[in-house]
Every structure is written in structure tokens, then in C-alpha cells.
Write a protein that holds these residues in place. Structure first.
Motif, PDB file in Angstrom:
ATOM      1  N   GLU A  10       0.818  -1.169  -0.041  1.00  0.00           N
ATOM      2  CA  GLU A  10      -0.110   0.075   0.102  1.00  0.00           C
ATOM      3  C   GLU A  10       0.860   1.237  -0.078  1.00  0.00           C
ATOM      4  N   VAL A  11       1.980   1.000   0.634  1.00  0.00           N
ATOM      5  CA  VAL A  11       2.812   2.255   0.840  1.00  0.00           C
ATOM      6  C   VAL A  11       3.456   2.551  -0.895  1.00  0.00           C
ATOM      7  N   GLN A  12       3.793   1.561  -1.386  1.00  0.00           N
ATOM      8  CA  GLN A  12       4.393   1.605  -2.630  1.00  0.00           C
ATOM      9  C   GLN A  12       3.291   2.046  -3.777  1.00  0.00           C
ATOM     10  N   ILE A  13       1.999   1.828  -3.524  1.00  0.00           N
ATOM     11  CA  ILE A  13       1.017   2.494  -4.418  1.00  0.00           C
ATOM     12  C   ILE A  13       0.813   3.708  -3.864  1.00  0.00           C
ATOM     13  N   ALA A  14       0.809   4.025  -2.658  1.00  0.00           N
ATOM     14  CA  ALA A  14       0.529   5.491  -2.333  1.00  0.00           C
ATOM     15  C   ALA A  14       1.459   6.336  -2.833  1.00  0.00           C
ATOM     16  N   ASN A  15       3.134   6.015  -2.752  1.00  0.00           N
ATOM     17  CA  ASN A  15       4.011   6.943  -3.139  1.00  0.00           C
ATOM     18  C   ASN A  15       3.880   7.189  -4.611  1.00  0.00           C
ATOM     19  N   TRP A  16       3.457   5.970  -5.481  1.00  0.00           N
ATOM     20  CA  TRP A  16       3.538   6.242  -6.878  1.00  0.00           C
ATOM     21  C   TRP A  16       2.237   7.146  -7.045  1.00  0.00           C
ATOM     22  N   LEU A  17       1.201   7.015  -6.685  1.00  0.00           N
ATOM     23  CA  LEU A  17       0.081   8.028  -6.930  1.00  0.00           C
ATOM     24  C   LEU A  17       0.497   9.231  -6.484  1.00  0.00           C
ATOM     25  N   THR A  18       1.365   9.563  -5.469  1.00  0.00           N
ATOM     26  CA  THR A  18       1.631  10.712  -4.671  1.00  0.00           C
ATOM     27  C   THR A  18       2.549  11.307  -5.848  1.00  0.00           C
ATOM     28  N   GLY A  21       1.285  12.781  -9.152  1.00  0.00           N
ATOM     29  CA  GLY A  21       0.454  13.742  -9.085  1.00  0.00           C
ATOM     30  C   GLY A  21      -1.200  13.442  -9.128  1.00  0.00           C
ATOM     31  N   ILE A  22      -1.184  12.369  -8.473  1.00  0.00           N
ATOM     32  CA  ILE A  22      -2.785  11.804  -8.559  1.00  0.00           C
ATOM     33  C   ILE A  22      -3.256  11.832  -7.154  1.00  0.00           C
ATOM     34  N   ARG A  23      -4.205  12.766  -6.936  1.00  0.00           N
ATOM     35  CA  ARG A  23      -4.752  13.108  -5.482  1.00  0.00           C
ATOM     36  C   ARG A  23      -5.609  11.583  -5.148  1.00  0.00           C
ATOM     37  N   ASP A  50     -10.397  12.867  -7.897  1.00  0.00           N
ATOM     38  CA  ASP A  50     -10.701  13.503  -9.165  1.00  0.00           C
ATOM     39  C   ASP A  50     -11.127  12.596 -10.426  1.00  0.00           C
ATOM     40  N   HIS A  51     -11.343  11.307 -10.051  1.00  0.00           N
ATOM     41  CA  HIS A  51     -11.732  10.368 -10.935  1.00  0.00           C
ATOM     42  C   HIS A  51     -12.737   9.478 -10.341  1.00  0.00           C
ATOM     43  N   ASP A  52     -13.367   9.701  -9.296  1.00  0.00           N
ATOM     44  CA  ASP A  52     -14.398   8.814  -8.648  1.00  0.00           C
ATOM     45  C   ASP A  52     -14.054   7.493  -8.839  1.00  0.00           C
ATOM     46  N   LEU A  53     -12.898   6.919  -8.559  1.00  0.00           N
ATOM     47  CA  LEU A  53     -12.501   5.527  -8.505  1.00  0.00           C
ATOM     48  C   LEU A  53     -11.828   5.186  -7.417  1.00  0.00           C
ATOM     49  N   TYR A  54     -12.153   3.624  -6.955  1.00  0.00           N
ATOM     50  CA  TYR A  54     -11.581   3.274  -5.707  1.00  0.00           C
ATOM     51  C   TYR A  54     -10.608   2.150  -6.238  1.00  0.00           C
ATOM     52  N   ILE A  55      -9.533   1.980  -5.474  1.00  0.00           N
ATOM     53  CA  ILE A  55      -8.568   0.892  -5.442  1.00  0.00           C
ATOM     54  C   ILE A  55      -8.488   0.191  -4.320  1.00  0.00           C
ATOM     55  N   GLU A  56      -8.537  -1.306  -4.565  1.00  0.00           N
ATOM     56  CA  GLU A  56      -8.499  -2.259  -3.635  1.00  0.00           C
ATOM     57  C   GLU A  56      -7.303  -3.020  -3.547  1.00  0.00           C
ATOM     58  N   HIS A  57      -6.421  -3.088  -2.523  1.00  0.00           N
ATOM     59  CA  HIS A  57      -5.301  -3.966  -3.022  1.00  0.00           C
ATOM     60  C   HIS A  57      -5.612  -5.394  -2.194  1.00  0.00           C
ATOM     61  N   PHE A  58      -5.332  -6.317  -2.701  1.00  0.00           N
ATOM     62  CA  PHE A  58      -5.752  -7.596  -2.006  1.00  0.00           C
ATOM     63  C   PHE A  58      -4.468  -8.247  -1.936  1.00  0.00           C
ATOM     64  N   GLY A  59      -4.239  -8.950  -0.582  1.00  0.00           N
ATOM     65  CA  GLY A  59      -3.083  -9.440  -0.219  1.00  0.00           C
ATOM     66  C   GLY A  59      -2.957 -10.798  -0.519  1.00  0.00           C
ATOM     67  N   ILE A  60      -3.064 -11.128  -1.595  1.00  0.00           N
ATOM     68  CA  ILE A  60      -3.073 -12.797  -2.152  1.00  0.00           C
ATOM     69  C   ILE A  60      -2.003 -13.205  -3.231  1.00  0.00           C
ATOM     70  N   ASP A  61      -1.605 -14.192  -3.344  1.00  0.00           N
ATOM     71  CA  ASP A  61      -0.738 -14.659  -4.374  1.00  0.00           C
ATOM     72  C   ASP A  61      -1.452 -15.226  -5.596  1.00  0.00           C
ATOM     73  N   PRO A 121      -0.624   9.726 -14.844  1.00  0.00           N
ATOM     74  CA  PRO A 121       0.175  10.381 -14.044  1.00  0.00           C
ATOM     75  C   PRO A 121       0.522  11.681 -14.503  1.00  0.00           C
ATOM     76  N   ARG A 122       0.696  12.737 -13.597  1.00  0.00           N
ATOM     77  CA  ARG A 122       1.335  14.036 -13.992  1.00  0.00           C
ATOM     78  C   ARG A 122       2.489  14.109 -13.056  1.00  0.00           C
ATOM     79  N   PRO A 123       3.616  13.737 -13.223  1.00  0.00           N
ATOM     80  CA  PRO A 123       4.607  13.646 -12.122  1.00  0.00           C
ATOM     81  C   PRO A 123       4.972  15.092 -11.560  1.00  0.00           C
ATOM     82  N   LEU A 124       5.214  15.170 -10.271  1.00  0.00           N
ATOM     83  CA  LEU A 124       5.567  16.320  -9.367  1.00  0.00           C
ATOM     84  C   LEU A 124       6.567  16.713  -9.973  1.00  0.00           C
ATOM     85  N   THR A 125       6.797  18.194  -9.631  1.00  0.00           N
ATOM     86  CA  THR A 125       7.949  18.808  -9.803  1.00  0.00           C
ATOM     87  C   THR A 125       9.066  18.860  -8.504  1.00  0.00           C
TER      88      THR A 125
END
Length: 166
Positions: A10-18, A21-23, A50-61, A121-125
């Protein structure tokens, strides 16, 4: 950005989103009240306002197995319940899985899935990144200032380790 999340993935996802530039909002209450006797209020892992979209990360192999200590049957029942909620209320759900990491990378798969839904994505400065880092590090900076003030007062009152240990 200093937020506490429940897993490294989840941290990896959050870092990439941040950095992209994806709120996002973490574990925000779902748009519909879902609390019942058998379920608490549903809080999807991520919501992209901004996209009215949900992300669910499932911890399965890739076999659908959970990590040790997690009840596989219950986990899969929760997954099905979440999918059914999104289908019933016609909300957009993007699913990621732990096994994406081994199959080309979690971030690459997430980027592709979001791209299919028009999220780019719109990468941050560098300045934006520096501001986020400064904000995330502020609690540590504040603690350091508090500790320095304590030591100054401690010494100013004539205290020493020897006196403090008596």
C-alpha cells in the motif's frame, strides 16, 4: 507523505500515486453506508476523488492464498463482498494483488489498470516533492526541537545524569 498505511505494498501504491500527481484518500468511508451487524463500514484502501475511482489492494498470491495467519476463506468472502458492493452501486473498482509484484511489478500493473480508466500520472516537480518531504518530516523536526528544549532546561536547572539517577 507521512501517512501511516497498513502494508508495504500500500505504501508503494501511495508513493506512486503521490509522485504521479494523483490525489488520493486512504481508507475513506465508501460512498454508501454499508455497516450492518456482520460488516463494519466499508473503507476501500484508496479513493481517487478526481476520478471517482476506488483501488482495493488484495494481499493474495497467484493461487489466491493469503499470508500465514490470515483466514483464506474469510479473506475471499470479504473480497467477494467488496466486489458485490461496487457492482451494486456502480462504482469503479480497480483491484491490485500482492502477486503483481512478481508478475512485472505492482506499480507497472497499477499504472496500466488506471490508464485503461483514463487516469494518467502527471509527475510532480522537484519543488512539490521537497514540500511533501518537508511536511512528512515535520513531526520528527518538532520532536527534535522538543528534545533540545528539554535538554536545555535539564542542564539549566543544574541537573546531571548522576543527579537524575539518585
Amino acid at each position: 507523505n507521512g501517512r501511516l498505511l497498513k502494508s508495504r505494498e500500500e505504501v508503494q501504491i501511495a508513493n506512486w500515486l503521490t509522485l504521479g500527481g494523483i490525489r488520493w484518500e486512504y481508507e475513506r468511508d465508501y460512498a454508501v453506508d454499508t455497516s450492518t451487524r456482520s460488516h463494519r463500514q466499508y473503507r476501500p484502501d484508496f479513493y481517487l476523488p478526481d476520478h471517482d475511482l476506488y483501488i482495493e489492494h488484495f494481499g493474495i498470491d497467484a493461487n489466491g492464498d493469503t499470508r500465514p495467519g490470515i483466514d483464506r476463506g474469510r479473506y475471499h468472502a470479504d473480497m467477494a463482498w467488496k466486489r458485490a458492493l461496487h457492482a451494486e452501486h456502480r462504482t469503479t473498482l480497480v483491484e491490485t494483488y500482492s502477486y503483481f509484484r512478481e508478475q512485472g511489478g505492482l506499480v507497472a500493473r497499477l499504472e496500466a489498470l488506471l490508464g485503461e480508466r483514463g487516469v494518467a500520472p502527471r509527475p510532480l516537480t522537484e519543488e512539490d516533492i521537497a514540500r511533501i518531504e518537508a511536511e512528512a518530516n515535520r513531526p520528527f523536526s518538532n520532536f527534535g526541537k522538543l528534545l533540545a528544549q528539554f535538554l536545555k532546561l535539564y542542564r539549566g536547572n543544574g541537573c546531571s545524569p548522576e543527579v537524575a539517577l539518585r
